[in-house]
Design a protein around this motif. Structure first.
Motif, PDB file in Angstrom:
ATOM      1  N   TYR A  20       0.819  -1.212   0.000  1.00  0.00           N
ATOM      2  CA  TYR A  20       0.000   0.000   0.000  1.00  0.00           C
ATOM      3  C   TYR A  20       0.851   1.260   0.000  1.00  0.00           C
ATOM      4  O   TYR A  20       1.998   1.262   0.453  1.00  0.00           O
ATOM      5  CB  TYR A  20      -0.922   0.005   1.235  1.00  0.00           C
ATOM      6  CG  TYR A  20      -1.973  -1.074   1.182  1.00  0.00           C
ATOM      7  CD1 TYR A  20      -3.240  -0.815   0.701  1.00  0.00           C
ATOM      8  CD2 TYR A  20      -1.675  -2.376   1.582  1.00  0.00           C
ATOM      9  CE1 TYR A  20      -4.200  -1.809   0.635  1.00  0.00           C
ATOM     10  CE2 TYR A  20      -2.618  -3.381   1.512  1.00  0.00           C
ATOM     11  CZ  TYR A  20      -3.881  -3.096   1.029  1.00  0.00           C
ATOM     12  OH  TYR A  20      -4.816  -4.089   0.950  1.00  0.00           O
ATOM     13  N   VAL A  25      -6.236   7.518   4.926  1.00  0.00           N
ATOM     14  CA  VAL A  25      -7.657   7.365   4.601  1.00  0.00           C
ATOM     15  C   VAL A  25      -8.436   8.246   5.568  1.00  0.00           C
ATOM     16  O   VAL A  25      -8.221   8.184   6.787  1.00  0.00           O
ATOM     17  CB  VAL A  25      -8.111   5.899   4.731  1.00  0.00           C
ATOM     18  CG1 VAL A  25      -9.604   5.766   4.428  1.00  0.00           C
ATOM     19  CG2 VAL A  25      -7.295   5.003   3.796  1.00  0.00           C
ATOM     20  N   THR A  29     -14.373   8.459   5.837  1.00  0.00           N
ATOM     21  CA  THR A  29     -14.483   7.370   4.862  1.00  0.00           C
ATOM     22  C   THR A  29     -14.517   6.028   5.574  1.00  0.00           C
ATOM     23  O   THR A  29     -15.302   5.138   5.229  1.00  0.00           O
ATOM     24  CB  THR A  29     -13.310   7.419   3.871  1.00  0.00           C
ATOM     25  OG1 THR A  29     -13.316   8.679   3.183  1.00  0.00           O
ATOM     26  CG2 THR A  29     -13.404   6.287   2.851  1.00  0.00           C
ATOM     27  N   ALA A 161     -15.231  -0.745   0.636  1.00  0.00           N
ATOM     28  CA  ALA A 161     -13.946  -0.074   0.421  1.00  0.00           C
ATOM     29  C   ALA A 161     -13.641   0.026  -1.065  1.00  0.00           C
ATOM     30  O   ALA A 161     -13.217   1.082  -1.565  1.00  0.00           O
ATOM     31  CB  ALA A 161     -12.835  -0.833   1.136  1.00  0.00           C
ATOM     32  N   LEU A 166     -10.725   2.162  -2.650  1.00  0.00           N
ATOM     33  CA  LEU A 166      -9.743   1.613  -1.716  1.00  0.00           C
ATOM     34  C   LEU A 166      -9.605   0.101  -1.911  1.00  0.00           C
ATOM     35  O   LEU A 166     -10.459  -0.544  -2.515  1.00  0.00           O
ATOM     36  CB  LEU A 166     -10.162   1.905  -0.281  1.00  0.00           C
ATOM     37  CG  LEU A 166     -10.129   3.386   0.113  1.00  0.00           C
ATOM     38  CD1 LEU A 166     -11.065   3.649   1.277  1.00  0.00           C
ATOM     39  CD2 LEU A 166      -8.716   3.811   0.452  1.00  0.00           C
ATOM     40  N   ASP A 167      -8.525  -0.433  -1.380  1.00  0.00           N
ATOM     41  CA  ASP A 167      -8.306  -1.875  -1.465  1.00  0.00           C
ATOM     42  C   ASP A 167      -8.086  -2.448  -0.072  1.00  0.00           C
ATOM     43  O   ASP A 167      -7.848  -1.708   0.893  1.00  0.00           O
ATOM     44  CB  ASP A 167      -7.113  -2.187  -2.365  1.00  0.00           C
ATOM     45  CG  ASP A 167      -7.470  -2.049  -3.835  1.00  0.00           C
ATOM     46  OD1 ASP A 167      -8.267  -2.870  -4.324  1.00  0.00           O
ATOM     47  OD2 ASP A 167      -6.957  -1.121  -4.498  1.00  0.00           O
ATOM     48  N   THR A 168      -8.150  -3.778   0.007  1.00  0.00           N
ATOM     49  CA  THR A 168      -8.076  -4.457   1.289  1.00  0.00           C
ATOM     50  C   THR A 168      -7.335  -5.781   1.142  1.00  0.00           C
ATOM     51  O   THR A 168      -7.126  -6.268   0.043  1.00  0.00           O
ATOM     52  CB  THR A 168      -9.496  -4.761   1.828  1.00  0.00           C
ATOM     53  OG1 THR A 168     -10.227  -5.468   0.812  1.00  0.00           O
ATOM     54  CG2 THR A 168     -10.232  -3.500   2.219  1.00  0.00           C
ATOM     55  N   GLY A 200      -6.429   0.417   2.502  1.00  0.00           N
ATOM     56  CA  GLY A 200      -5.775   1.644   2.042  1.00  0.00           C
ATOM     57  C   GLY A 200      -5.746   1.723   0.534  1.00  0.00           C
ATOM     58  O   GLY A 200      -6.552   1.093  -0.163  1.00  0.00           O
ATOM     59  N   TRP A 201      -4.793   2.512   0.042  1.00  0.00           N
ATOM     60  CA  TRP A 201      -4.634   2.721  -1.395  1.00  0.00           C
ATOM     61  C   TRP A 201      -3.531   1.786  -1.888  1.00  0.00           C
ATOM     62  O   TRP A 201      -2.373   1.932  -1.517  1.00  0.00           O
ATOM     63  CB  TRP A 201      -4.277   4.173  -1.686  1.00  0.00           C
ATOM     64  CG  TRP A 201      -5.159   5.160  -0.971  1.00  0.00           C
ATOM     65  CD1 TRP A 201      -4.905   5.782   0.214  1.00  0.00           C
ATOM     66  CD2 TRP A 201      -6.442   5.613  -1.385  1.00  0.00           C
ATOM     67  NE1 TRP A 201      -5.954   6.589   0.563  1.00  0.00           N
ATOM     68  CE2 TRP A 201      -6.913   6.522  -0.397  1.00  0.00           C
ATOM     69  CE3 TRP A 201      -7.251   5.355  -2.503  1.00  0.00           C
ATOM     70  CZ2 TRP A 201      -8.137   7.155  -0.490  1.00  0.00           C
ATOM     71  CZ3 TRP A 201      -8.482   5.991  -2.586  1.00  0.00           C
ATOM     72  CH2 TRP A 201      -8.911   6.876  -1.602  1.00  0.00           C
TER      73      TRP A 201
END
Length: 226
Positions: A20, A25, A29, A161, A166-168, A200-201
């Motif tokens: 990430y 974040v 959000t 997300a 966003l990713d997880t 996060g990103w």
């Protein structure tokens, strides 16, 4: 119809990301994601989930403690519940080994390279450098059936997300660190650590973030009767 396609795309596009950017974040959000995720279905509306959200100094302190615990005595870390049976049978073993080979190749980390493997496990205990680390706990008096409910809650978080760009990465490995988490986050003994999740990103430069894991065809997943 457009909304259906949007949901289908979210489900298909969601992937576990293992690297990430350090972009934060926004707290609102995070609240929005969890606000919608809490509408997951559960057995008789039991809602067995509880979530601890870590950012900033708390996240840094917990991850450092977890890494140090792993470095000192990795063999002493035992999960709150079994992840796999002692002998994983087919077809599950083949799927798991294929994924591990894919991930190792993307990370430049063959199974024989113990030092590199340990480094990549430490990255898991840093939530892959994500700016948000989530820890999920559940009353240990509940039964295994409640894990089904919990899976719905986790999926809702991941899709909510993704809908926000966003990713997880869901992480069972955090159940191995339940002793550290109890000390740092005041988790009572009556609650088990179910899992963690990085949020996060995603860093698009990391090769492991582009792994395409195969899925079994529908013919192996579903049986239809009329």
């Amino acid at each position: 119809m457009a909304e259906t396609f949007s949901i289908d795309r979210l489900i298909r596009d969601r992937r576990s990301k293992r690297g990430y950017l350090d972009n934060p974040v926004a707290p609102e959000t995070l609240r929005d994601i969890l606000e919608v995720a809490r509408f997951a279905p559960s057995s008789s509306n039991s809602q067995p989930w509880r979530c601890i959200v870590m950012t900033g100094r708390t996240l840094g302190r917990v991850t450092e403690r977890a890494v140090q615990r792993y470095r000192i005595a990795p063999e002493s870390l035992n999960p709150e519940y079994p992840f796999f049976p002692a002998e994983l049978q087919e077809p599950y073993a083949q799927r798991v080994y294929l994924f591990r080979d894919q991930l190792g190749e993307a990370q430049g980390c063959p199974r024989t390279e113990k030092a590199l493997r340990m480094f990549n496990i430490e990255r898991q205990y840093r939530f892959f450098d994500a700016p948000v680390g989530l820890i999920f706990i559940m009353d240990r008096k509940l039964e295994r059936a409640n894990f089904i409910c919990y899976g719905c809650f986790l999926q809702n978080i991941m899709l909510a997300a993704k809908a926000r760009g966003l990713d997880t990465c869901p992480q069972q490995i955090w159940s191995l660190q339940h002793a550290v988490l109890r000390e740092e986050l005041d988790i009572p003994a009556q609650d088990m650590v179910v899992a963690g999740m990085a949020l996060g990103w995603a860093d698009s430069e990391r090769l492991e973030n582009h792994i395409e894991t195969p899925r079994s065809p529908l013919s192996e997943v579903a049986t239809f009767y009329d």
